[in-house]
Design a protein around this motif. Structure first.
Motif, short mmCIF file in Angstrom:
data_model
loop_
_atom_site.label_atom_id
_atom_site.label_comp_id
_atom_site.label_asym_id
_atom_site.label_seq_id
_atom_site.Cartn_x
_atom_site.Cartn_y
_atom_site.Cartn_z
N THR A 1 3.31 5.08 -15.89
CA THR A 1 2.75 6.15 -15.68
C THR A 1 1.69 5.82 -14.25
OG1 THR A 1 2.56 7.02 -17.71
CG2 THR A 1 1.24 8.33 -16.02
N LEU A 2 2.32 6.66 -13.05
CA LEU A 2 1.53 6.56 -11.94
C LEU A 2 0.81 7.93 -11.67
CD1 LEU A 2 4.18 4.53 -9.72
CD2 LEU A 2 2.39 3.53 -11.21
N MET A 3 -0.62 7.81 -11.35
CA MET A 3 -1.11 9.09 -10.96
C MET A 3 -1.50 9.15 -9.67
SD MET A 3 -3.19 9.23 -14.75
CE MET A 3 -4.30 7.95 -13.98
N PRO A 4 -1.70 10.18 -8.98
CA PRO A 4 -2.48 10.32 -7.88
C PRO A 4 -3.78 9.77 -7.68
CG PRO A 4 -1.42 12.45 -8.49
CD PRO A 4 -1.48 11.58 -9.61
N ASP A 5 -3.84 9.13 -6.62
CA ASP A 5 -5.41 8.44 -6.20
C ASP A 5 -6.10 9.39 -5.35
OD1 ASP A 5 -7.41 6.77 -5.53
OD2 ASP A 5 -6.05 4.90 -6.10
N PRO A 6 -7.07 9.67 -5.66
CA PRO A 6 -7.98 10.85 -4.85
C PRO A 6 -8.97 10.24 -3.91
CG PRO A 6 -9.12 10.73 -6.94
CD PRO A 6 -7.80 9.85 -7.05
N ASP A 7 -8.96 8.86 -3.76
CA ASP A 7 -9.52 8.07 -3.03
C ASP A 7 -9.56 8.53 -1.34
OD1 ASP A 7 -11.07 6.18 -1.52
OD2 ASP A 7 -10.54 4.45 -2.66
N ARG A 8 -10.50 9.06 -0.64
CA ARG A 8 -10.45 9.61 0.66
C ARG A 8 -10.31 8.52 1.78
NH1 ARG A 8 -15.13 14.01 0.06
NH2 ARG A 8 -14.03 15.46 -0.89
N ALA A 9 -10.40 7.28 1.24
CA ALA A 9 -10.15 6.00 2.21
C ALA A 9 -8.55 6.08 2.45
CB ALA A 9 -10.63 4.80 1.51
N ILE A 10 -7.92 6.33 1.44
CA ILE A 10 -6.40 6.33 1.34
C ILE A 10 -5.96 7.08 2.55
CG2 ILE A 10 -4.07 6.48 0.22
CD1 ILE A 10 -5.97 5.83 -2.37
N GLU A 11 -6.26 8.43 2.44
CA GLU A 11 -5.88 9.37 3.79
C GLU A 11 -6.12 9.15 4.91
OE1 GLU A 11 -6.06 14.25 4.39
OE2 GLU A 11 -6.32 13.42 2.33
N ALA A 12 -7.28 8.57 5.05
CA ALA A 12 -8.01 8.28 6.31
C ALA A 12 -7.04 6.72 6.82
CB ALA A 12 -9.42 7.81 6.15
N LEU A 13 -6.95 5.95 5.89
CA LEU A 13 -6.05 4.92 6.45
C LEU A 13 -4.80 5.41 6.86
CD1 LEU A 13 -5.43 1.70 6.63
CD2 LEU A 13 -4.99 1.69 4.39
N MET A 14 -4.37 6.27 5.99
CA MET A 14 -2.79 6.70 6.51
C MET A 14 -2.61 7.30 7.80
SD MET A 14 0.31 7.07 5.41
CE MET A 14 1.16 6.59 6.99
N ASP A 15 -3.89 8.25 8.34
CA ASP A 15 -3.91 8.90 9.35
C ASP A 15 -4.12 7.77 10.56
OD1 ASP A 15 -3.88 11.18 8.15
OD2 ASP A 15 -5.93 11.66 8.20
N ASP A 16 -4.89 6.66 10.24
CA ASP A 16 -5.35 5.73 11.60
C ASP A 16 -3.94 5.00 11.59
OD1 ASP A 16 -7.60 6.98 11.52
OD2 ASP A 16 -8.76 5.17 10.48
N LEU A 17 -3.26 4.60 10.47
CA LEU A 17 -1.95 3.91 10.72
C LEU A 17 -0.69 4.81 11.57
CD1 LEU A 17 -1.20 2.45 7.12
CD2 LEU A 17 -1.75 1.09 9.12
N ASP A 18 -0.87 6.24 11.15
CA ASP A 18 0.14 6.94 11.97
C ASP A 18 -0.23 7.00 13.41
OD1 ASP A 18 1.65 7.61 9.83
OD2 ASP A 18 0.76 9.48 9.40
N ALA A 19 -1.64 7.15 13.72
CA ALA A 19 -2.14 7.14 15.08
C ALA A 19 -1.87 5.81 15.96
CB ALA A 19 -3.52 7.58 15.03
N ALA A 20 -2.04 4.71 15.31
CA ALA A 20 -1.74 3.54 15.78
C ALA A 20 -0.35 3.05 16.21
CB ALA A 20 -2.43 2.30 15.03
N ARG A 21 0.69 3.55 15.20
CA ARG A 21 1.91 3.38 15.34
C ARG A 21 2.65 4.49 16.17
NH1 ARG A 21 4.14 -1.15 13.96
NH2 ARG A 21 6.06 0.12 13.45
N ALA A 22 2.05 5.46 16.52
CA ALA A 22 2.76 6.68 17.24
C ALA A 22 3.81 6.52 18.24
CB ALA A 22 1.52 7.57 17.91
#
Length: 189
Positions: A28-49
């Motif tokens: 069973t996999l559940m959502p992870d509410p850690d805000r660091a994950i969303e911030a990392l995704m945003d930074d990965l997207d910006a870096a690899r634009a």
């Protein structure tokens, strides 16, 4: 019926004997509410634009991890890929760091630098920082890069097994007692 609730049961009747092979339900996999994950995704997207995006998927485990391959396959399937079963290659953290840095900094099919090395190292470190000491790291093999890949036994890894329909894909999955996460790249020539 949900995948997590399914059991694969195959019965063979050979000369009046019945044999069963059972596979445990998917973890069973559940959502992870850690805000660091969303911030990392945003930074990965910006870096690899300037290039293809990377997939970042992190989930909390809804119980003990069980067999690593089952958890890795569950995350891959959750992300829209296929699992590798026993084909996952366990790598030490230092190799996981090299793979992640290369995936963030470059493209798989061409040696183009997309993100400066120091920025890629920082982003890779942030992903690895989501996991506690003792985390195990896995990949699908050696797809590209200017360095050799070695498994946890010290054996060199040659080639890779795709989990996507793309000609090239590679990534790292981290697995701890409470969390599983991946950074994955797909590239086409």
């Amino acid at each position: 019926m949900q995948i997590a609730d399914c059991r694969l049961q195959i019965a063979f009747n050979i000369q009046h004997s019945a044999f069963s092979i059972q596979r445990s339900p998917m973890p069973t996999l559940m959502p992870d509410p850690d805000r660091a994950i969303e911030a990392l995704m945003d930074d990965l997207d910006a870096a690899r634009a300037e290039s293809y995006p990377l997939l970042l998927s992190v989930r909390r485990l809804g119980g003990p991890p069980g067999e690593p391959a089952d958890v890795l396959d569950a995350l891959a399937i959750d992300a829209g890929y296929t699992g590798l079963g026993g084909g996952w290659v366990e790598v030490p953290r230092r190799i996981a760091t090299k793979i992640l840095t290369h995936l963030i900094a470059s493209e798989l099919a061409y040696p183009n630098e997309i993100v400066e090395q120091s920025a890629a190292e920082e982003l890779a470190g942030r992903f690895l920082g989501l996991f506690p000491p003792g985390t195990r790291y896995f990949t699908n093999g050696a797809c590209s890069g200017p360095f050799a890949i070695y498994d946890t036994a010290g054996g060199e890894v040659l080639g890779w097994r795709s989990i996507s329909a793309a000609p090239f894909d590679n990534g790292v999955i981290g697995l701890s007692a409470e969390r599983v996460g991946m950074i994955w790249a797909e590239d086409a020539p």
